[in-house]
Design a protein around this motif. Structure first.
Motif, PDB file in Angstrom:
ATOM      1  N   LYS A   1       0.830  -1.210   0.000  1.00 21.99           N
ATOM      2  CA  LYS A   1       0.000   0.000   0.000  1.00 21.99           C
ATOM      3  C   LYS A   1       0.862   1.257   0.000  1.00 21.99           C
ATOM      4  CE  LYS A   1      -3.973   2.071   2.189  1.00 21.99           C
ATOM      5  NZ  LYS A   1      -4.835   2.146   1.030  1.00 21.99           N
ATOM      6  N   ALA A   2       1.875   1.271   0.858  1.00 26.25           N
ATOM      7  CA  ALA A   2       2.760   2.437   0.920  1.00 26.25           C
ATOM      8  C   ALA A   2       3.509   2.619  -0.399  1.00 26.25           C
ATOM      9  CB  ALA A   2       3.742   2.283   2.077  1.00 26.25           C
ATOM     10  N   SER A   3       3.945   1.525  -0.994  1.00 29.20           N
ATOM     11  CA  SER A   3       4.692   1.608  -2.248  1.00 29.20           C
ATOM     12  C   SER A   3       3.818   2.069  -3.402  1.00 29.20           C
ATOM     13  CB  SER A   3       5.316   0.260  -2.582  1.00 29.20           C
ATOM     14  OG  SER A   3       6.270  -0.090  -1.632  1.00 29.20           O
TER      15      SER A   3
END
Length: 153
Positions: free
Chosen positions: A79-81
């Motif tokens: 998700k962060a990436s």
């Protein structure tokens, strides 16, 4: 935590686009030359996430998941990436929007344009790798125990 939604990626991309364009528009003369590896680091991260995705996928399919925390961490990384990839795609596209029209009259802009194109491509690849990792972390669909394998409706 929910899986990544397209609108989240769109918002991050638009923020990056506006921020990148404004940064280049108002501060290009004080920014150092863009190094080629600046955007390529996102490509390295994408390769790592693809390798991780195939490992997670095979463990989930084989039922060898020993720690749900590890899968949750992989989802959080994905998700962060994907959000980082969207933000950086917008940033690089914004910089390309400034550099491309100025490449004919500014030598630095023509050199930086190549770096920005590499960055944009690597950022898009990172989004794809992160979404693939997120997809691989999903639990498999439960099978119908009433129907024999291979039965169709």
């Amino acid at each position: 935590m929910h899986f990544t939604r397209p609108r989240e990626l769109l918002i991050a991309g638009l923020l990056g686009l506006v921020g990148g364009f404004l940064l280049f528009e108002f501060a290009y003369d004080s920014i150092p030359r863009l190094p080629r590896p600046a955007g390529a680091t996102l490509g390295v991260l994408a390769i790592i996430e693809v390798v991780l995705a195939f490992g997670v996928r095979s463990r989930i399919r084989a039922g060898r998941v020993h720690s749900a925390i590890a899968i949750a961490r992989a989802v959080a990384l994905a998700k962060a990436s994907s959000l980082l990839g969207a933000l950086m795609t917008g940033f690089w596209v914004g910089s390309i929007g400034f550099l491309a029209p100025n490449a004919d009259r500014l030598t630095a802009a023509s050199r930086d344009l190549t770096s920005a194109l590499i960055g944009a491509v690597c950022a898009v690849v990172l989004i794809g790798a992160a979404l693939w990792l997120e997809h691989c972390c999903r639990a498999p669909e439960p099978r119908d125990s009433d129907r024999p394998t291979g039965a169709t409706d």
